[in-house]
Scaffold this motif. Structure first.
Motif, PDB file in Angstrom:
ATOM      1  N   THR A  46      -9.679 -19.094 -13.080  1.00  0.00           N
ATOM      2  CA  THR A  46      -9.446 -18.877 -14.515  1.00  0.00           C
ATOM      3  C   THR A  46      -7.963 -18.778 -14.844  1.00  0.00           C
ATOM      4  OG1 THR A  46      -9.642 -16.487 -14.235  1.00  0.00           O
ATOM      5  CG2 THR A  46     -11.662 -17.701 -14.787  1.00  0.00           C
ATOM      6  N   GLY A  47      -7.094 -18.912 -13.822  1.00  0.00           N
ATOM      7  CA  GLY A  47      -5.662 -18.865 -14.060  1.00  0.00           C
ATOM      8  C   GLY A  47      -5.060 -17.480 -13.959  1.00  0.00           C
ATOM      9  N   GLU A  48      -5.873 -16.475 -13.670  1.00  0.00           N
ATOM     10  CA  GLU A  48      -5.353 -15.117 -13.557  1.00  0.00           C
ATOM     11  C   GLU A  48      -4.657 -14.932 -12.209  1.00  0.00           C
ATOM     12  OE1 GLU A  48      -8.251 -12.135 -14.326  1.00  0.00           O
ATOM     13  OE2 GLU A  48      -9.190 -13.327 -15.898  1.00  0.00           O
ATOM     14  N   ARG A  49      -3.765 -13.965 -12.177  1.00  0.00           N
ATOM     15  CA  ARG A  49      -3.069 -13.632 -10.937  1.00  0.00           C
ATOM     16  C   ARG A  49      -3.625 -12.319 -10.411  1.00  0.00           C
ATOM     17  NH1 ARG A  49       2.800 -15.612 -12.786  1.00  0.00           N
ATOM     18  NH2 ARG A  49       2.457 -17.750 -12.169  1.00  0.00           N
ATOM     19  N   PRO A  50      -4.374 -12.359  -9.319  1.00  0.00           N
ATOM     20  CA  PRO A  50      -4.996 -11.139  -8.817  1.00  0.00           C
ATOM     21  C   PRO A  50      -4.029 -10.179  -8.140  1.00  0.00           C
ATOM     22  CG  PRO A  50      -5.474 -12.958  -7.354  1.00  0.00           C
ATOM     23  CD  PRO A  50      -4.734 -13.533  -8.536  1.00  0.00           C
ATOM     24  N   GLY A  51      -2.871 -10.653  -7.728  1.00  0.00           N
ATOM     25  CA  GLY A  51      -1.914  -9.775  -7.062  1.00  0.00           C
ATOM     26  C   GLY A  51      -2.229  -9.617  -5.593  1.00  0.00           C
ATOM     27  N   PRO A  52      -1.658  -8.614  -4.954  1.00  0.00           N
ATOM     28  CA  PRO A  52      -1.829  -8.423  -3.515  1.00  0.00           C
ATOM     29  C   PRO A  52      -3.273  -8.106  -3.134  1.00  0.00           C
ATOM     30  CG  PRO A  52       0.030  -7.135  -4.336  1.00  0.00           C
ATOM     31  CD  PRO A  52      -0.695  -7.670  -5.531  1.00  0.00           C
ATOM     32  N   THR A  53      -3.682  -8.612  -1.972  1.00  0.00           N
ATOM     33  CA  THR A  53      -5.002  -8.293  -1.428  1.00  0.00           C
ATOM     34  C   THR A  53      -4.955  -6.889  -0.840  1.00  0.00           C
ATOM     35  OG1 THR A  53      -4.437  -9.146   0.754  1.00  0.00           O
ATOM     36  CG2 THR A  53      -5.392 -10.725  -0.824  1.00  0.00           C
ATOM     37  N   GLU A  54      -6.131  -6.384  -0.425  1.00  0.00           N
ATOM     38  CA  GLU A  54      -6.169  -5.046   0.189  1.00  0.00           C
ATOM     39  C   GLU A  54      -5.336  -5.020   1.467  1.00  0.00           C
ATOM     40  OE1 GLU A  54      -7.288  -2.065  -0.818  1.00  0.00           O
ATOM     41  OE2 GLU A  54      -7.604  -3.106  -2.706  1.00  0.00           O
ATOM     42  N   ALA A  55      -5.408  -6.093   2.261  1.00  0.00           N
ATOM     43  CA  ALA A  55      -4.621  -6.148   3.500  1.00  0.00           C
ATOM     44  C   ALA A  55      -3.126  -6.143   3.180  1.00  0.00           C
ATOM     45  CB  ALA A  55      -4.985  -7.392   4.297  1.00  0.00           C
ATOM     46  N   GLU A  56      -2.728  -6.878   2.130  1.00  0.00           N
ATOM     47  CA  GLU A  56      -1.317  -6.895   1.735  1.00  0.00           C
ATOM     48  C   GLU A  56      -0.875  -5.535   1.203  1.00  0.00           C
ATOM     49  OE1 GLU A  56      -0.803 -11.588   0.513  1.00  0.00           O
ATOM     50  OE2 GLU A  56      -1.656 -10.184  -0.938  1.00  0.00           O
ATOM     51  N   ARG A  57      -1.747  -4.871   0.444  1.00  0.00           N
ATOM     52  CA  ARG A  57      -1.412  -3.537  -0.067  1.00  0.00           C
ATOM     53  C   ARG A  57      -1.219  -2.544   1.083  1.00  0.00           C
ATOM     54  NH1 ARG A  57      -2.050  -3.244  -5.601  1.00  0.00           N
ATOM     55  NH2 ARG A  57      -3.436  -4.818  -6.469  1.00  0.00           N
ATOM     56  N   THR A  58      -2.088  -2.644   2.096  1.00  0.00           N
ATOM     57  CA  THR A  58      -1.966  -1.766   3.264  1.00  0.00           C
ATOM     58  C   THR A  58      -0.638  -2.005   3.963  1.00  0.00           C
ATOM     59  OG1 THR A  58      -4.359  -1.761   3.543  1.00  0.00           O
ATOM     60  CG2 THR A  58      -3.041  -1.098   5.450  1.00  0.00           C
ATOM     61  N   LEU A  59      -0.271  -3.278   4.122  1.00  0.00           N
ATOM     62  CA  LEU A  59       1.001  -3.615   4.750  1.00  0.00           C
ATOM     63  C   LEU A  59       2.169  -3.078   3.924  1.00  0.00           C
ATOM     64  CD1 LEU A  59       2.717  -5.207   6.829  1.00  0.00           C
ATOM     65  CD2 LEU A  59       2.525  -7.159   5.293  1.00  0.00           C
ATOM     66  N   LEU A  60       2.120  -3.281   2.597  1.00  0.00           N
ATOM     67  CA  LEU A  60       3.198  -2.819   1.724  1.00  0.00           C
ATOM     68  C   LEU A  60       3.311  -1.298   1.731  1.00  0.00           C
ATOM     69  CD1 LEU A  60       2.650  -5.244  -1.287  1.00  0.00           C
ATOM     70  CD2 LEU A  60       4.517  -5.299   0.370  1.00  0.00           C
ATOM     71  N   ASP A  61       2.170  -0.602   1.781  1.00  0.00           N
ATOM     72  CA  ASP A  61       2.191   0.861   1.816  1.00  0.00           C
ATOM     73  C   ASP A  61       2.856   1.376   3.094  1.00  0.00           C
ATOM     74  OD1 ASP A  61       0.978   0.987  -0.628  1.00  0.00           O
ATOM     75  OD2 ASP A  61      -1.045   1.366   0.167  1.00  0.00           O
ATOM     76  N   GLY A  62       2.796   0.596   4.174  1.00  0.00           N
ATOM     77  CA  GLY A  62       3.411   1.004   5.435  1.00  0.00           C
ATOM     78  C   GLY A  62       4.916   0.770   5.474  1.00  0.00           C
ATOM     79  N   LEU A  63       5.477   0.151   4.438  1.00  0.00           N
ATOM     80  CA  LEU A  63       6.904  -0.151   4.399  1.00  0.00           C
ATOM     81  C   LEU A  63       7.682   0.865   3.584  1.00  0.00           C
ATOM     82  CD1 LEU A  63       6.772  -4.015   3.818  1.00  0.00           C
ATOM     83  CD2 LEU A  63       7.031  -2.789   5.976  1.00  0.00           C
ATOM     84  N   GLU A  64       7.230   2.084   3.541  1.00  0.00           N
ATOM     85  CA  GLU A  64       7.886   3.116   2.763  1.00  0.00           C
ATOM     86  C   GLU A  64       9.249   3.464   3.337  1.00  0.00           C
ATOM     87  OE1 GLU A  64       6.927   4.498  -0.168  1.00  0.00           O
ATOM     88  OE2 GLU A  64       5.391   2.957  -0.082  1.00  0.00           O
ATOM     89  N   PRO A  65      10.196   3.840   2.477  1.00  0.00           N
ATOM     90  CA  PRO A  65      11.507   4.271   2.963  1.00  0.00           C
ATOM     91  C   PRO A  65      11.367   5.516   3.843  1.00  0.00           C
ATOM     92  CG  PRO A  65      11.539   3.973   0.579  1.00  0.00           C
ATOM     93  CD  PRO A  65      10.117   3.855   1.023  1.00  0.00           C
ATOM     94  N   GLY A  66      12.294   5.694   4.744  1.00  0.00           N
ATOM     95  CA  GLY A  66      12.248   6.861   5.606  1.00  0.00           C
ATOM     96  C   GLY A  66      13.586   7.100   6.268  1.00  0.00           C
ATOM     97  N   GLU A  67      13.580   7.955   7.253  1.00  0.00           N
ATOM     98  CA  GLU A  67      14.800   8.263   8.002  1.00  0.00           C
ATOM     99  C   GLU A  67      15.049   7.129   8.978  1.00  0.00           C
ATOM    100  OE1 GLU A  67      16.867  11.056   7.989  1.00  0.00           O
ATOM    101  OE2 GLU A  67      15.850  11.761   6.192  1.00  0.00           O
ATOM    102  N   HIS A  68      16.100   6.367   8.749  1.00  0.00           N
ATOM    103  CA  HIS A  68      16.434   5.242   9.617  1.00  0.00           C
ATOM    104  C   HIS A  68      17.880   5.362  10.061  1.00  0.00           C
ATOM    105  CE1 HIS A  68      12.697   3.553   8.299  1.00  0.00           C
ATOM    106  NE2 HIS A  68      13.099   3.443   7.067  1.00  0.00           N
ATOM    107  N   ALA A  69      18.135   4.933  11.269  1.00  0.00           N
ATOM    108  CA  ALA A  69      19.509   4.940  11.756  1.00  0.00           C
ATOM    109  C   ALA A  69      20.324   3.920  10.955  1.00  0.00           C
ATOM    110  CB  ALA A  69      19.539   4.574  13.234  1.00  0.00           C
ATOM    111  N   PRO A  70      21.562   4.247  10.606  1.00  0.00           N
ATOM    112  CA  PRO A  70      22.370   3.302   9.842  1.00  0.00           C
ATOM    113  C   PRO A  70      22.734   2.076  10.650  1.00  0.00           C
ATOM    114  CG  PRO A  70      23.660   5.233  10.453  1.00  0.00           C
ATOM    115  CD  PRO A  70      22.247   5.479  10.898  1.00  0.00           C
TER     116      PRO A  70
END
Length: 114
Positions: free
Chosen positions: A90-114
Motif C-alpha cells: 500500500t506504499g506505507e513504510r513499516p519501519g524497523p522489524t522486531e529483530a532490527e529494533r532489538t539490535l538498535l536497542d542493544g546499541l545504547e550509549p555507555g561507558e566506552h574507552a576514548p
C-alpha cells in the motif's frame, strides 16, 4: 545519477502542528570524499597538512566517558536507512522489524574507552 534525501518517514508537522511556525528553509550539505589539492578547500575531503610537519597528538590521559562508538553510530544509521526504505504493497513504510529494533536497542550509549 542524482543523489536526493529520501522521503520523511513521518509528517512531523501533522503530528506536532505547534512546531510549524519554527519551519525554515535550509540547505543540507552532503560532503563526498574527494582528492583536493593545495588549491582547493578541504571541506568534505582530506585535511591538507604539510608532509614534513608532524600531526599534533594529545598525550594526556583521559577518563572514560559516556558516549557511542563510531561503529555503533554507523550501524544504527545503516539499519534505519534500510528499514525506512522498505514499503508495503500500500506504499506505507513499516519501519524497523522486531529483530532490527532489538539490535538498535542493544546499541545504547555507555561507558566506552576514548
Amino acid at each position: 545519477m542524482p543523489r536526493t534525501t529520501p522521503d520523511r518517514p513521518v509528517d512531523i508537522e501533522a503530528l506536532f502542528p505547534e512546531l510549524s511556525h519554527h519551519r525554515r528553509t535550509a540547505t543540507r550539505l552532503h560532503p563526498r570524499p574527494g582528492t583536493p589539492t593545495a588549491h582547493h578547500s578541504s571541506v568534505g575531503g582530506p585535511f591538507l597538512w604539510p608532509a614534513d610537519e608532524p600531526w599534533p597528538v594529545c598525550r594526556e590521559r583521559h577518563r572514560r566517558s559516556h558516549g557511542e562508538r563510531p561503529a555503533d553510530v554507523r550501524l544504527r544509521r545503516h539499519v534505519l536507512a534500510e528499514a525506512w526504505s522498505r514499503r508495503t504493497e500500500t506504499g506505507e513504510r513499516p519501519g524497523p522489524t522486531e529483530a532490527e529494533r532489538t539490535l538498535l536497542d542493544g546499541l545504547e550509549p555507555g561507558e566506552h574507552a576514548p
